[in-house]
Scaffold this motif. Structure first.
Motif, PDB file in Angstrom:
ATOM      1  N   GLU A 145       0.799  -1.216   0.000  1.00  0.00           N
ATOM      2  CA  GLU A 145       0.000   0.000   0.000  1.00  0.00           C
ATOM      3  C   GLU A 145       0.833   1.267   0.000  1.00  0.00           C
ATOM      4  O   GLU A 145       0.574   2.195  -0.734  1.00  0.00           O
ATOM      5  CB  GLU A 145      -0.883  -0.042   1.255  1.00  0.00           C
ATOM      6  CG  GLU A 145      -1.817   1.115   1.433  1.00  0.00           C
ATOM      7  CD  GLU A 145      -2.963   1.107   0.461  1.00  0.00           C
ATOM      8  OE1 GLU A 145      -3.478   0.015   0.188  1.00  0.00           O
ATOM      9  OE2 GLU A 145      -3.314   2.165  -0.046  1.00  0.00           O
TER      10      GLU A 145
ATOM     11  N   ARG B   9       6.217   4.005  -2.734  1.00  0.00           N
ATOM     12  CA  ARG B   9       6.324   5.299  -3.418  1.00  0.00           C
ATOM     13  C   ARG B   9       6.876   5.066  -4.819  1.00  0.00           C
ATOM     14  O   ARG B   9       8.057   4.855  -4.994  1.00  0.00           O
ATOM     15  CB  ARG B   9       7.255   6.226  -2.643  1.00  0.00           C
ATOM     16  CG  ARG B   9       6.755   6.539  -1.258  1.00  0.00           C
ATOM     17  CD  ARG B   9       7.428   7.765  -0.718  1.00  0.00           C
ATOM     18  NE  ARG B   9       8.852   7.626  -0.667  1.00  0.00           N
ATOM     19  CZ  ARG B   9       9.566   7.477   0.439  1.00  0.00           C
ATOM     20  NH1 ARG B   9       8.937   7.406   1.594  1.00  0.00           N
ATOM     21  NH2 ARG B   9      10.866   7.391   0.396  1.00  0.00           N
TER      22      ARG B   9
ATOM     23  N   PRO C 277       5.643   9.459  -9.771  1.00  0.00           N
ATOM     24  CA  PRO C 277       4.671  10.536  -9.537  1.00  0.00           C
ATOM     25  C   PRO C 277       3.943  10.878 -10.828  1.00  0.00           C
ATOM     26  O   PRO C 277       4.543  10.972 -11.892  1.00  0.00           O
ATOM     27  CB  PRO C 277       5.533  11.729  -9.101  1.00  0.00           C
ATOM     28  CG  PRO C 277       6.922  11.326  -9.238  1.00  0.00           C
ATOM     29  CD  PRO C 277       7.026   9.946  -9.726  1.00  0.00           C
ATOM     30  N   LYS C 278       2.613  11.073 -10.714  1.00  0.00           N
ATOM     31  CA  LYS C 278       1.821  11.399 -11.904  1.00  0.00           C
ATOM     32  C   LYS C 278       1.048  12.684 -11.655  1.00  0.00           C
ATOM     33  O   LYS C 278       0.538  12.913 -10.574  1.00  0.00           O
ATOM     34  CB  LYS C 278       0.814  10.292 -12.179  1.00  0.00           C
ATOM     35  CG  LYS C 278       1.353   9.204 -13.051  1.00  0.00           C
ATOM     36  CD  LYS C 278       0.252   8.515 -13.835  1.00  0.00           C
ATOM     37  CE  LYS C 278       0.837   7.609 -14.882  1.00  0.00           C
ATOM     38  NZ  LYS C 278       0.659   6.204 -14.639  1.00  0.00           N
TER      39      LYS C 278
ATOM     40  N   GLU D 149       4.030  15.701  -3.392  1.00  0.00           N
ATOM     41  CA  GLU D 149       2.662  15.304  -3.087  1.00  0.00           C
ATOM     42  C   GLU D 149       2.203  15.916  -1.780  1.00  0.00           C
ATOM     43  O   GLU D 149       1.060  16.324  -1.629  1.00  0.00           O
ATOM     44  CB  GLU D 149       2.596  13.779  -2.993  1.00  0.00           C
ATOM     45  CG  GLU D 149       1.214  13.242  -2.788  1.00  0.00           C
ATOM     46  CD  GLU D 149       1.199  11.735  -2.690  1.00  0.00           C
ATOM     47  OE1 GLU D 149       2.275  11.118  -2.763  1.00  0.00           O
ATOM     48  OE2 GLU D 149       0.111  11.189  -2.537  1.00  0.00           O
TER      49      GLU D 149
ATOM     50  N   LYS E  82       0.426  12.939  -7.650  1.00  0.00           N
ATOM     51  CA  LYS E  82       0.255  11.798  -6.768  1.00  0.00           C
ATOM     52  C   LYS E  82       1.326  10.764  -7.076  1.00  0.00           C
ATOM     53  O   LYS E  82       1.654  10.552  -8.247  1.00  0.00           O
ATOM     54  CB  LYS E  82      -1.102  11.125  -7.040  1.00  0.00           C
ATOM     55  CG  LYS E  82      -2.285  11.962  -6.677  1.00  0.00           C
ATOM     56  CD  LYS E  82      -3.032  11.316  -5.530  1.00  0.00           C
ATOM     57  CE  LYS E  82      -4.260  12.086  -5.170  1.00  0.00           C
ATOM     58  NZ  LYS E  82      -4.141  12.932  -4.050  1.00  0.00           N
ATOM     59  N   LEU E  83       1.824  10.097  -6.047  1.00  0.00           N
ATOM     60  CA  LEU E  83       2.807   9.031  -6.258  1.00  0.00           C
ATOM     61  C   LEU E  83       2.057   7.720  -6.447  1.00  0.00           C
ATOM     62  O   LEU E  83       1.371   7.248  -5.550  1.00  0.00           O
ATOM     63  CB  LEU E  83       3.750   8.928  -5.050  1.00  0.00           C
ATOM     64  CG  LEU E  83       5.131   9.554  -5.239  1.00  0.00           C
ATOM     65  CD1 LEU E  83       5.044  11.001  -5.560  1.00  0.00           C
ATOM     66  CD2 LEU E  83       5.953   9.346  -4.024  1.00  0.00           C
ATOM     67  N   THR E  84       2.176   7.141  -7.642  1.00  0.00           N
ATOM     68  CA  THR E  84       1.473   5.895  -7.923  1.00  0.00           C
ATOM     69  C   THR E  84       2.351   4.722  -7.487  1.00  0.00           C
ATOM     70  O   THR E  84       3.392   4.905  -6.894  1.00  0.00           O
ATOM     71  CB  THR E  84       1.209   5.769  -9.424  1.00  0.00           C
ATOM     72  OG1 THR E  84       2.462   5.870 -10.103  1.00  0.00           O
ATOM     73  CG2 THR E  84       0.308   6.869  -9.897  1.00  0.00           C
ATOM     74  N   ARG E  85       1.903   3.496  -7.841  1.00  0.00           N
ATOM     75  CA  ARG E  85       2.657   2.325  -7.382  1.00  0.00           C
ATOM     76  C   ARG E  85       3.446   1.699  -8.518  1.00  0.00           C
ATOM     77  O   ARG E  85       3.742   0.526  -8.503  1.00  0.00           O
ATOM     78  CB  ARG E  85       1.706   1.284  -6.819  1.00  0.00           C
ATOM     79  CG  ARG E  85       1.107   1.717  -5.530  1.00  0.00           C
ATOM     80  CD  ARG E  85       0.538   0.538  -4.826  1.00  0.00           C
ATOM     81  NE  ARG E  85      -0.754   0.868  -4.296  1.00  0.00           N
ATOM     82  CZ  ARG E  85      -1.625  -0.025  -3.888  1.00  0.00           C
ATOM     83  NH1 ARG E  85      -1.356  -1.294  -3.974  1.00  0.00           N
ATOM     84  NH2 ARG E  85      -2.779   0.354  -3.397  1.00  0.00           N
ATOM     85  N   GLU E  86       3.794   2.538  -9.529  1.00  0.00           N
ATOM     86  CA  GLU E  86       4.451   1.944 -10.678  1.00  0.00           C
ATOM     87  C   GLU E  86       5.960   1.992 -10.521  1.00  0.00           C
ATOM     88  O   GLU E  86       6.508   3.006 -10.098  1.00  0.00           O
ATOM     89  CB  GLU E  86       4.056   2.736 -11.905  1.00  0.00           C
ATOM     90  CG  GLU E  86       4.375   2.030 -13.158  1.00  0.00           C
ATOM     91  CD  GLU E  86       3.816   2.754 -14.336  1.00  0.00           C
ATOM     92  OE1 GLU E  86       2.642   3.161 -14.231  1.00  0.00           O
ATOM     93  OE2 GLU E  86       4.547   2.936 -15.300  1.00  0.00           O
TER      94      GLU E  86
END
Lengths: 112, 162
Positions: A27, A30, A33-34, A80, A89-93
């Motif tokens: 969850e 970090r 970022p998008k 963020e 937002k920092l995604t989980r990619e």
């Protein structure tokens, strides 16, 4: 000796099946970022706080341009935290490998 | 055939030859050009039983003279510039260079200062960039697969014009 053999057989195969199977991160990870371009007001708070200076805000007479370069990003999450409009937002990619630096850039252009 | 067609055919032949040479097994030499060692910890953990890279045919070797790939970490400090150039010259062709971590890509948090050059591509020609601080072992495996030609890169330049 048979104890060791029994332990080996019981523990099984531990190797992760990446990249055949997708890897799901936890969850709080970090990742990349998008931008959310609808919420961005080009205020420049994120540009000031970035420790590695990968965010760049440029203004010409006909447009404003916000650029993030993933080459030097350290994924700290300060942009963020400081954005008051939640536009980044920092995604989980994490699969971000690329053959050129040209592809590791994300830009928002807005006409004034 | 026009000259553009000939160049295109030669490019495709070169691409398939690269896949034939590098698509089977890779011998990697890891070079630490002044890093904080975060990326080295991730490279070391690539050889453990969980992220095993030996199953892909990738082997980490002890000398650049046996290597196909140079995996460079760290913003290249001025002190390590000569050592990195000597390592690159000692690696036999065909070879390519992978820049691992944010520091190797463009200097990262250290940038371009009195102490560091600011990224590997100021010194050597880089073939694959792997961003991350440090990149996950899975991200490094993905980057090496892109370099070998087995997977396609997912990152594309995104421009939103409003």
């Amino acid at each position: 000796m048979f104890d060791i053999l029994r332990m080996t057989i019981k523990s099984g195969v531990l190797t992760a099946k990446y990249p055949e199977k997708e890897d799901h991160v936890s969850e709080g990870f970090r990742g990349m970022p998008k931008f959310v371009p609808e919420k961005c007001t080009m205020c420049g708070d994120c540009v000031e706080i970035c420790p590695s200076s990968v965010l760049l805000l440029e203004k010409t007479e006909y447009e404003m341009r916000l650029t993030i370069s993933y080459c030097g990003c350290i994924f700290c999450g300060r942009c963020e935290e400081i954005c008051t409009h939640q536009a980044i937002k920092l995604t989980r990619e994490f699969e971000m490998a690329s053959k050129t630096r040209h592809d590791l850039v994300s830009i928002i252009r807005r006409k004034i | 055939m026009t000259i553009e067609d000939e160049i295109e055919v030669m490019g495709q032949r070169l691409h398939s030859r690269i896949r034939n040479i590098f698509g089977r097994s890779l011998n990697i030499r890891e070079v630490d050009a002044g890093s904080c060692n975060g990326c080295e910890v991730e490279v070391v953990s690539l050889s453990n039983p969980i992220y095993d890279i030996e199953r892909f045919g990738i082997h980490i070797s002890a000398s650049p003279r046996h290597a196909d790939v140079l995996l460079v970490t760290g913003p290249v400090t001025w002190n390590m510039e000569l050592a990195l150039l000597k390592t690159y010259n000692a690696t036999p062709s065909p070879k390519f260079v992978v820049a691992m971590g944010s520091c190797a890509c463009n200097g990262g948090i250290f940038g371009s200062t009195y102490a560091s050059c600011g990224g590997v591509d100021k010194i050597l020609p880089v073939d694959v960039y792997i961003p991350g601080c440090p990149p996950r072992p899975q991200a490094v495996i993905f980057g090496l697969m892109v370099a070998m030609g087995k997977l396609e890169q997912k990152m594309l330049r995104t421009e939103v014009i409003e």
